[in-house]
Design a protein around this motif. Structure first.
Motif, PDB file in Angstrom:
ATOM      1  N   ASP A  96      55.812 -22.448  55.259  1.00 47.99           N
ATOM      2  CA  ASP A  96      55.739 -22.076  53.937  1.00 47.99           C
ATOM      3  C   ASP A  96      56.812 -21.216  53.574  1.00 47.99           C
ATOM      4  O   ASP A  96      57.536 -21.406  52.468  1.00 47.99           O
ATOM      5  CB  ASP A  96      54.476 -21.206  53.810  1.00 47.99           C
ATOM      6  CG  ASP A  96      53.168 -21.957  53.790  1.00 47.99           C
ATOM      7  OD1 ASP A  96      53.241 -23.271  53.587  1.00 47.99           O
ATOM      8  OD2 ASP A  96      52.060 -21.422  53.762  1.00 47.99           O
ATOM      9  N   ALA A  97      57.395 -20.137  54.435  1.00 50.63           N
ATOM     10  CA  ALA A  97      58.358 -19.415  54.134  1.00 50.63           C
ATOM     11  C   ALA A  97      59.772 -19.895  54.155  1.00 50.63           C
ATOM     12  O   ALA A  97      60.671 -19.901  53.239  1.00 50.63           O
ATOM     13  CB  ALA A  97      58.612 -18.291  55.189  1.00 50.63           C
ATOM     14  N   LEU A  98      59.755 -21.328  55.179  1.00 50.84           N
ATOM     15  CA  LEU A  98      61.292 -22.098  55.003  1.00 50.84           C
ATOM     16  C   LEU A  98      61.324 -22.613  53.530  1.00 50.84           C
ATOM     17  O   LEU A  98      62.325 -22.821  52.978  1.00 50.84           O
ATOM     18  CB  LEU A  98      60.883 -23.163  56.103  1.00 50.84           C
ATOM     19  CG  LEU A  98      62.183 -23.824  56.171  1.00 50.84           C
ATOM     20  CD1 LEU A  98      63.549 -23.019  56.736  1.00 50.84           C
ATOM     21  CD2 LEU A  98      62.110 -24.690  57.559  1.00 50.84           C
ATOM     22  N   ALA A 209      65.081 -28.316  63.587  1.00 50.05           N
ATOM     23  CA  ALA A 209      65.536 -27.751  64.701  1.00 50.05           C
ATOM     24  C   ALA A 209      64.209 -27.969  65.827  1.00 50.05           C
ATOM     25  O   ALA A 209      62.918 -27.913  65.209  1.00 50.05           O
ATOM     26  CB  ALA A 209      65.554 -26.396  64.295  1.00 50.05           C
ATOM     27  N   PRO A 210      64.389 -27.734  67.019  1.00 47.00           N
ATOM     28  CA  PRO A 210      63.448 -27.939  67.881  1.00 47.00           C
ATOM     29  C   PRO A 210      62.680 -26.751  68.110  1.00 47.00           C
ATOM     30  O   PRO A 210      63.156 -25.664  67.917  1.00 47.00           O
ATOM     31  CB  PRO A 210      63.983 -28.481  69.254  1.00 47.00           C
ATOM     32  CG  PRO A 210      65.379 -27.674  69.091  1.00 47.00           C
ATOM     33  CD  PRO A 210      65.725 -28.063  67.763  1.00 47.00           C
ATOM     34  N   VAL A 211      61.409 -26.909  68.338  1.00 50.72           N
ATOM     35  CA  VAL A 211      60.424 -25.718  68.850  1.00 50.72           C
ATOM     36  C   VAL A 211      59.894 -25.816  70.231  1.00 50.72           C
ATOM     37  O   VAL A 211      59.162 -27.042  70.411  1.00 50.72           O
ATOM     38  CB  VAL A 211      59.293 -25.415  67.753  1.00 50.72           C
ATOM     39  CG1 VAL A 211      58.496 -24.345  67.971  1.00 50.72           C
ATOM     40  CG2 VAL A 211      59.844 -25.534  66.273  1.00 50.72           C
ATOM     41  N   THR A 212      60.345 -25.122  71.104  1.00 49.69           N
ATOM     42  CA  THR A 212      59.688 -25.035  72.346  1.00 49.69           C
ATOM     43  C   THR A 212      59.151 -23.724  73.012  1.00 49.69           C
ATOM     44  O   THR A 212      59.143 -22.763  72.294  1.00 49.69           O
ATOM     45  CB  THR A 212      60.849 -25.548  73.267  1.00 49.69           C
ATOM     46  OG1 THR A 212      61.997 -24.341  73.313  1.00 49.69           O
ATOM     47  CG2 THR A 212      61.639 -26.673  72.896  1.00 49.69           C
ATOM     48  N   GLU A 242      68.693 -21.871  58.941  1.00 50.37           N
ATOM     49  CA  GLU A 242      67.132 -21.723  58.296  1.00 50.37           C
ATOM     50  C   GLU A 242      66.183 -22.289  59.255  1.00 50.37           C
ATOM     51  O   GLU A 242      65.122 -21.630  59.445  1.00 50.37           O
ATOM     52  CB  GLU A 242      67.027 -22.267  57.005  1.00 50.37           C
ATOM     53  CG  GLU A 242      68.083 -21.188  55.871  1.00 50.37           C
ATOM     54  CD  GLU A 242      67.592 -19.904  55.679  1.00 50.37           C
ATOM     55  OE1 GLU A 242      66.590 -19.430  56.094  1.00 50.37           O
ATOM     56  OE2 GLU A 242      68.068 -19.164  54.734  1.00 50.37           O
ATOM     57  N   ALA A 243      66.430 -23.645  59.516  1.00 56.09           N
ATOM     58  CA  ALA A 243      65.602 -24.320  60.406  1.00 56.09           C
ATOM     59  C   ALA A 243      65.313 -23.718  61.670  1.00 56.09           C
ATOM     60  O   ALA A 243      64.470 -23.605  62.349  1.00 56.09           O
ATOM     61  CB  ALA A 243      65.864 -25.854  60.285  1.00 56.09           C
ATOM     62  N   ALA A 247      62.124 -22.005  63.683  1.00 58.94           N
ATOM     63  CA  ALA A 247      61.859 -22.554  64.899  1.00 58.94           C
ATOM     64  C   ALA A 247      61.612 -21.323  65.625  1.00 58.94           C
ATOM     65  O   ALA A 247      60.849 -21.178  66.604  1.00 58.94           O
ATOM     66  CB  ALA A 247      62.852 -23.523  65.418  1.00 58.94           C
ATOM     67  N   ASN A 248      62.661 -20.403  65.718  1.00 62.04           N
ATOM     68  CA  ASN A 248      62.981 -19.384  66.757  1.00 62.04           C
ATOM     69  C   ASN A 248      61.490 -18.263  66.295  1.00 62.04           C
ATOM     70  O   ASN A 248      61.016 -17.801  67.426  1.00 62.04           O
ATOM     71  CB  ASN A 248      64.262 -18.403  66.633  1.00 62.04           C
ATOM     72  CG  ASN A 248      64.047 -17.302  67.403  1.00 62.04           C
ATOM     73  OD1 ASN A 248      64.141 -16.065  67.199  1.00 62.04           O
ATOM     74  ND2 ASN A 248      64.041 -17.826  68.683  1.00 62.04           N
ATOM     75  N   VAL A 249      61.235 -18.021  65.374  1.00 65.24           N
ATOM     76  CA  VAL A 249      60.025 -17.366  65.057  1.00 65.24           C
ATOM     77  C   VAL A 249      58.599 -18.009  65.508  1.00 65.24           C
ATOM     78  O   VAL A 249      57.954 -17.289  65.887  1.00 65.24           O
ATOM     79  CB  VAL A 249      59.909 -16.931  63.383  1.00 65.24           C
ATOM     80  CG1 VAL A 249      58.604 -16.293  63.130  1.00 65.24           C
ATOM     81  CG2 VAL A 249      61.057 -16.156  62.972  1.00 65.24           C
ATOM     82  N   ILE A 250      58.502 -19.049  65.165  1.00 57.84           N
ATOM     83  CA  ILE A 250      57.439 -19.985  65.816  1.00 57.84           C
ATOM     84  C   ILE A 250      57.339 -19.842  67.287  1.00 57.84           C
ATOM     85  O   ILE A 250      56.469 -19.255  67.803  1.00 57.84           O
ATOM     86  CB  ILE A 250      57.572 -21.396  65.446  1.00 57.84           C
ATOM     87  CG1 ILE A 250      57.253 -21.419  63.654  1.00 57.84           C
ATOM     88  CG2 ILE A 250      56.382 -22.138  65.958  1.00 57.84           C
ATOM     89  CD1 ILE A 250      57.544 -22.846  63.412  1.00 57.84           C
TER      90      ILE A 250
END
Length: 266
Positions: A96-98, A209-212, A242-243, A247-250
């Motif tokens: 939502d923020a993105l 961007a990947p999320v790990t 931005e992406a 991803a980093n925050v997630i």
């Protein structure tokens, strides 16, 4: 039509295939009668009627005038599946923020059955409509989300998925060979994000961007917009960062959640 259900002998069960074909058809049509479904699915009316009666008894479909539609039990199932993603609330907040920050479409995707599956989608104030919907699937090789996830997976799993792909050109710029895809994945690993340069739909570009978490690939987060606005310069100078920030925050909030704490968007 959905993939066939397989029994212990490796054979598909036709009755289950027909039942899922009926569900798929009702999803596409919204509501349909026995005759219409029989024509769409190329089965006899008696066969379709029997499956509809069974699905109705299981409360998967309901009568809708002279036809049938999917019941709200499907929504209950979908909500249950969504809630099984332990960090769903974090993903929703960041997507939502993105979308708000970029003004474009922001999405989160995961890999299922060797394809990209959309888990969440939000549109910014300048967003254009895209073909993707939550719960639908797209080829991994033709999307920024899919390619980014592939580049982050362990080599054996990535190779398994690539070998199973049936490459088809969605647009003139779609990757259509395993060799070209492998080279693209190397590029994604080097720069940390993937790009769909009008490869899935002409006129749309996407960056992901990947999320790990703890070496596990949770999925990927992306920004999509019209090529006239999502230029290459904007991708590399703004949207990729931005992406990656989302991803980093997630990732951080997922880690905090596992530890029993809470994270905050910076």
């Amino acid at each position: 039509m959905t993939d066939g259900v397989v029994d212990d002998s490796g054979r598909t069960i036709q009755s289950v295939e027909i039942a899922f074909a009926v569900i798929d058809a009702l999803q596409e049509t919204g509501s349909a009668g026995v005759t219409e479904l029989a024509e769409l699915l190329d089965h006899s009316k008696s066969t379709i009627h029997s499956h509809l009666r069974t699905l109705e008894a299981q409360r998967i479909v309901v009568r809708d005038g002279d036809g049938y539609r999917l019941s709200l039990r499907i929504l209950d199932m979908a909500t249950h599946v969504r809630d099984q993603v332990g960090n769903y609330d974090v993903i929703r907040e960041e997507v939502d923020a993105l979308a708000a920050e970029t003004g474009e479409v922001a999405q989160f995707g995961i890999e299922e059955h060797g394809q990209l599956s959309y888990l969440y989608k939000q549109a910014g104030e300048r967003a254009v409509e895209t073909a993707s919907r939550v719960g639908t699937q797209q080829p991994m090789y033709a999307t920024a989300l899919g390619k980014t996830i592939l580049a982050s997976l362990p080599d054996d799993r990535a190779c398994e998925i690539i070998q199973a792909q049936r490459f088809e050109a969605q647009t003139p710029t779609t990757i259509t060979s395993a060799e070209a895809l492998a080279a693209e994945l190397d590029t994604i690993r080097e720069r940390g994000y993937g790009i769909d340069d009008e490869e899935n739909i002409e006129g749309l570009r996407c960056v992901a961007a990947p999320v790990t978490s703890d070496e596990t690939v949770l999925g990927a987060v992306s920004v999509t917009g019209p090529a006239s606005r999502v230029t290459h310069d904007r991708i590399h100078d703004e949207l990729a960062e931005e992406a990656r920030r989302a991803a980093n925050v997630i990732e951080l909030n997922t880690k905090f959640a596992k530890l029993g704490g809470s994270g905050r968007r910076k």
